[in-house]
Write a protein that holds these residues in place. Structure first.
Motif, PDB file in Angstrom:
ATOM      1  N   VAL A   1       0.839  -1.210   0.000  1.00 56.50           N
ATOM      2  CA  VAL A   1       0.000   0.000   0.000  1.00 56.50           C
ATOM      3  C   VAL A   1       0.868   1.252   0.000  1.00 56.50           C
ATOM      4  CG1 VAL A   1      -1.753   1.282   1.297  1.00 56.50           C
ATOM      5  CG2 VAL A   1      -1.872  -1.225   1.167  1.00 56.50           C
ATOM      6  N   PHE A   2       2.035   1.181   0.675  1.00 55.72           N
ATOM      7  CA  PHE A   2       2.884   2.358   0.843  1.00 55.72           C
ATOM      8  C   PHE A   2       4.042   2.411  -0.148  1.00 55.72           C
ATOM      9  CE2 PHE A   2       1.162   1.252   5.087  1.00 55.72           C
ATOM     10  CZ  PHE A   2       0.378   2.366   5.269  1.00 55.72           C
ATOM     11  N   ALA A   3       4.204   1.358  -0.938  1.00 61.98           N
ATOM     12  CA  ALA A   3       5.327   1.331  -1.884  1.00 61.98           C
ATOM     13  C   ALA A   3       5.307   2.509  -2.872  1.00 61.98           C
ATOM     14  CB  ALA A   3       5.338  -0.003  -2.632  1.00 61.98           C
ATOM     15  N   PRO A   4       4.147   2.891  -3.435  1.00 60.14           N
ATOM     16  CA  PRO A   4       4.166   4.041  -4.361  1.00 60.14           C
ATOM     17  C   PRO A   4       4.506   5.370  -3.684  1.00 60.14           C
ATOM     18  CG  PRO A   4       2.180   2.706  -4.655  1.00 60.14           C
ATOM     19  CD  PRO A   4       2.824   2.253  -3.396  1.00 60.14           C
ATOM     20  N   LEU A   5       4.515   5.381  -2.357  1.00 63.53           N
ATOM     21  CA  LEU A   5       4.774   6.618  -1.622  1.00 63.53           C
ATOM     22  C   LEU A   5       6.246   6.782  -1.268  1.00 63.53           C
ATOM     23  CD1 LEU A   5       1.737   6.471   0.851  1.00 63.53           C
ATOM     24  CD2 LEU A   5       1.790   7.187  -1.553  1.00 63.53           C
ATOM     25  N   GLY A   6       7.061   5.752  -1.561  1.00 60.89           N
ATOM     26  CA  GLY A   6       8.491   5.870  -1.328  1.00 60.89           C
ATOM     27  C   GLY A   6       8.976   5.285  -0.026  1.00 60.89           C
ATOM     28  N   PHE A   7       8.078   4.784   0.819  1.00 59.40           N
ATOM     29  CA  PHE A   7       8.536   4.186   2.078  1.00 59.40           C
ATOM     30  C   PHE A   7       7.894   2.805   2.261  1.00 59.40           C
ATOM     31  CE2 PHE A   7       5.440   7.589   2.752  1.00 59.40           C
ATOM     32  CZ  PHE A   7       4.354   6.931   3.307  1.00 59.40           C
ATOM     33  N   GLY A   8       8.032   1.978   1.220  1.00 62.71           N
ATOM     34  CA  GLY A   8       7.460   0.651   1.229  1.00 62.71           C
ATOM     35  C   GLY A   8       8.362  -0.376   1.876  1.00 62.71           C
ATOM     36  N   ARG A   9       8.720  -0.174   3.128  1.00 66.13           N
ATOM     37  CA  ARG A   9       9.460  -1.178   3.918  1.00 66.13           C
ATOM     38  C   ARG A   9       8.610  -1.565   5.124  1.00 66.13           C
ATOM     39  NH1 ARG A   9      15.195  -1.880   3.825  1.00 66.13           N
ATOM     40  NH2 ARG A   9      15.112  -2.124   6.099  1.00 66.13           N
ATOM     41  N   TRP A  10       8.851  -2.774   5.620  1.00 65.21           N
ATOM     42  CA  TRP A  10       8.022  -3.258   6.703  1.00 65.21           C
ATOM     43  C   TRP A  10       8.226  -2.431   7.985  1.00 65.21           C
ATOM     44  CZ3 TRP A  10      10.204  -4.811  11.233  1.00 65.21           C
ATOM     45  CH2 TRP A  10      11.566  -5.130  11.228  1.00 65.21           C
TER      46      TRP A  10
END
Length: 577
Positions: free
Chosen positions: A411-420
C-alpha cells in the motif's frame, strides 16, 4: 422636585407586575402568610412569586406543612394566568423584572459620549488589524515552533542519552541481581520497554515547550484575538472564528479538541469542525516530525516542521471549503459572537499548571497504552516466522512483526517508504501517534543491535555526574538557541549531527525503499503522518460526539487524503527532479 429627582423617585418605587399577575400574587401571598413554617422564614410575596415560577422545593415544603388549600389556590391561579399568558408565564415574570432593571439602569447610569481607549484597545488596533492580523498570527506561530524545535532540541538529546545510556545500564544491573541480565527478560526490558517508551519520553521537553507557549498565549488573552483574526479565513470553510478555538486545542490533542466542539451552537458547525480538527497537527505527531526532520533535514528541521503545520491548516481549509459546498451546502451558517477579554500578565503558577496537566497526561499515556504497544511490538519482533531464529534472538526481518507489516507494505510502496519497518510503525500509530517513534526505534534499532548497554563498565557516580553535566550543557545550548528565534544564529549547525545508530538505520531504510531518494521519501512520510487517520482515542471521541457514520468518514477519508498527498509529494518530486 427636578425632573431627574422625579425619575429616580419613580424608579425607586416598589416593583409591580401587570394587574393580572399582581392580583394572583396578592391572593397567594395571603394564603402563604397563614403557613407559619414558611412565612416566618421568607416573605409571603416572594413565596408567591417562586410558586408561580414552579419552584419544586417550595411546593414540596408547602405539601409537607399541610398547605393543601394553598396548593389548590396555586393551581387555580396558574390556570387563570395561562389563559392570559399561555405557557410563557415564567418568561413574562422574568421579562417584567428585566424591564424594571433596565429602566432603573437607564435613569441612574450616565455614559460618556466617547468611551475611554484602554491599553487593550490600542494593542488590538494592531494585532486584530484587517491586514496585519494574520501575518502577526503567523509570526507568533513561528516563534512557538522555533521554541519547540531549536530551543527544546538540546534537552531532547540529553534525555535520549540518559535513557539509552545510564538508564539502560541501571536496568541491566538491576536484572543482574536476580541473575536475569541475559536472555529474553533483559531483551524485553531494554529493547522493549526502555527503547519503546523511552524513545517517546525523550520528547517530553518538546511537549513542555509547546504547552508553555500555548499557555502563555491563552493566559495573556491573545488566543481569543487569534480566533477573531482567523474568522475571515474560517468563513471560507463555512465556519466562524469560534471554531478556530477547538482547532487550536487540536494542536495539543485531537480528543479534547473534538469535545471542545460542544461550545458551538449548531450541530452542523460541530460536525464540520470535528472533521477538520484532526488535520491540525497534534502534539503526538511532533516527536515523529522531530525525529525524521533531524535525520534528513538537520539544518532546516524548524522550517520543515513549521511547513507541516501550515500544510495541515491548508488541507483543512481546502477540505472545509469542499465539505461546505457538498455535504453541508444546504445547512445555514451560525452567526459569530466572541468576547475579547482584556490583556493580562500570565502567572507562572497558571502556566506551570497547564504545562504539567497536559504533559502528565502524555506521560500517563506513555505508561499505559504506549507501554502495552511497545511490549506487543517487542513480542512480535521476538517471535520467529520462518528461518532458524530463536525466541528473543530472531533476526528482525524474520520476525512476526515483519511478516504482519509486510502484508500492508504494498500500500505504501508508491509513496516511497514501502518497507516493513515504516509500514509497521504506521499501523501501530493508529493506537497512538507517539507509538510511531517507539516502533521505529525498536524495528530499526534492533536491526543494528545497538539498543544495549555498553561493554565498558560504568559506575553510578560517573553516570550521575554525566547526567548533571549533560543537563548543564543542554541548558547552555538552549540559551544560545534562543536568539535564533529572531534570526540571530549563535549555534553552528552540524552537517551530520547523528551519524550512526537509529538515525543511520532509518536513513538507510528510506534510501533503499525509495531508490536512493531518501529525503523525498522522508518528506512524503511526514506528510502522510500529518494527514492520516487519527488515533483510536480520537476516533472514539468522534463516534461519541457525532455518531458512527461520521467516524467512518473521518477514518477512511483521512487515510485516502494522506495517501493521495504523500503520493503527489513523492511521485511529483521524482518528476520534477
Amino acid at each position: 422636585m427636578t425632573t431627574l429627582d422625579r425619575s429616580f423617585h419613580q424608579a425607586s418605587a416598589p416593583f409591580r407586575y401587570p394587574p393580572p399577575i399582581e392580583t394572583e400574587l396578592d391572593r397567594l401571598a395571603d394564603l402563604f402568610a397563614r403557613l407559619p413554617g414558611l412565612a416566618d422564614a421568607y416573605p409571603p410575596r416572594w413565596l408567591a412569586i417562586q410558586a408561580l415560577e414552579g419552584d419544586e422545593a417550595l411546593m414540596h415544603a408547602i405539601r409537607s406543612l399541610g398547605g393543601s388549600a394553598a396548593v389548590a389556590a396555586l393551581d387555580e391561579s396558574l390556570e387563570r394566568l395561562r389563559a392570559v399568558y399561555g405557557d410563557d408565564l415564567d418568561v413574562a415574570l422574568v421579562d417584567q423584572r428585566y424591564r424594571f432593571v433596565h429602566t432603573v439602569a437607564t435613569q441612574a447610569v450616565r455614559r460618556l459620549s466617547t468611551a475611554p481607549v484602554t491599553l487593550s484597545d490600542r494593542i488590538d488596533r494592531v494585532v486584530t488589524h484587517r491586514w496585519l492580523g494574520i501575518p502577526i498570527f503567523l509570526a507568533v506561530m513561528w516563534v512557538v515552533f522555533k521554541l519547540t524545535t531549536d530551543v527544546a532540541a538540546p534537552f531532547v538529546d540529553w534525555l535520549d542519552g540518559v535513557l539509552s545510556g545510564p538508564v539502560s545500564r541501571w536496568v541491566v544491573a538491576l536484572l543482574a541481581l536476580f541473575g536475569a541480565e541475559d536472555g529474553w527478560v533483559a531483551s524485553l526490558m531494554v529493547d522493549g520497554v526502555v527503547a519503546g517508551v523511552g524513545g517517546v519520553l525523550a520528547f517530553v521537553p518538546v511537549l513542555l515547550a509547546l504547552y508553555f507557549a500555548l499557555a502563555l498565549l491563552e493566559d495573556s488573552g491573545y488566543m481569543a484575538r487569534a480566533a477573531f483574526v482567523m474568522d475571515r479565513l474560517m468563513r471560507a470553510l463555512g465556519l466562524h472564528g469560534k471554531s478556530f478555538l477547538p482547532m487550536i486545542v487540536g494542536f495539543g490533542c485531537s480528543v479534547p479538541a473534538i469535545y471542545a466542539t460542544r461550545t458551538l451552537d449548531s450541530r452542523r458547525d460541530r460536525i464540520l469542525t470535528g472533521l477538520l480538527v484532526p488535520f491540525m497537527s497534534c502534539s503526538a505527531r511532533l516527536p515523529v516530525y522531530v525525529l525524521i526532520a533531524m535525520v534528513f533535514f538537520p539544518a532546516h528541521a524548524g522550517q520543515v516542521i513549521f511547513g507541516l503545520y501550515l500544510t495541515g491548516i491548508t488541507v483543512a481549509v481546502g477540505m472545509g471549503a469542499l465539505l461546505r459546498h457538498t455535504l453541508f451546502r444546504h445547512q445555514p451558517q451560525a452567526p459569530f459572537v466572541l468576547e475579547l477579554p482584556p490583556y493580562r500578565m500570565p502567572t507562572l503558577r497558571s502556566i506551570w499548571r497547564q504545562m504539567w496537566e497536559r504533559t502528565s497526561s502524555f506521560i500517563r499515556k506513555a505508561g499505559t497504552i504506549i507501554l502495552a504497544t511497545s511490549i506487543v511490538v517487542w513480542l512480535l519482533l521476538a517471535v520467529p516466522v520462518g528461518g532458524e531464529g530463536r525466541f528473543a534472538e530472531t533476526p528482525v526481518d524474520q520476525s512476526a512483526f515483519a511478516a504482519v507489516a509486510n502484508g500492508v507494505t504494498p500500500v505504501f510502496a508508491p509513496l516511497g517508504f514501502g518497507r516493513w519497518e515504516t509500514s509497521g510503525a504506521l499501523v501501530t500509530g493508529l493506537i497512538a501517534k507517539e507509538v510511531v517513534v517507539g516502533t521505529l526505534a525498536q524495528a530499526y534499532g534492533s536491526t543494528e543491535g545497538e539498543i544495549a548497554p555498553p561493554d565498558e563498565p560504568a559506575t553510578l557516580t560517573n553516570d550521575l555526574t554525566g547526567i548533571v553535566g549533560g543537563f548543564g550543557a543542554a541548558v547552555g545550548d538552549a540559551l544560545r538557541a534562543l536568539p535564533g528565534i529572531i534570526g540571530i544564529n549563535l549555534v553552528e549547525a552540524e552537517e551530520e549531527p547523528i551519524a550512526e545508530g537509529l538515525a543511520s538505520a532509518i536513513r538507510a531504510g528510506f534510501m533503499e525503499s525509495s531508490g536512493g531518494q531518501g529525503a523525498l521519501a522522508a518528506l512524503a512520510f511526514l506528510v502522510f503522518v500529518l494527514l492520516y487517520t487519527p488515533c483510536v482515542a480520537a476516533l472514539a471521541a468522534n463516534r461519541h460526539e457525532f455518531g458512527a457514520s461520521w467516524m467512518l468518514v473521518s477514518l477512511l477519508g483521512q487515510f485516502a487524503i494522506a495517501w493521495l498527498a504523500a503520493f503527489i509529494v513523492f511521485q511529483g518530486g521524482l518528476v520534477l527532479r
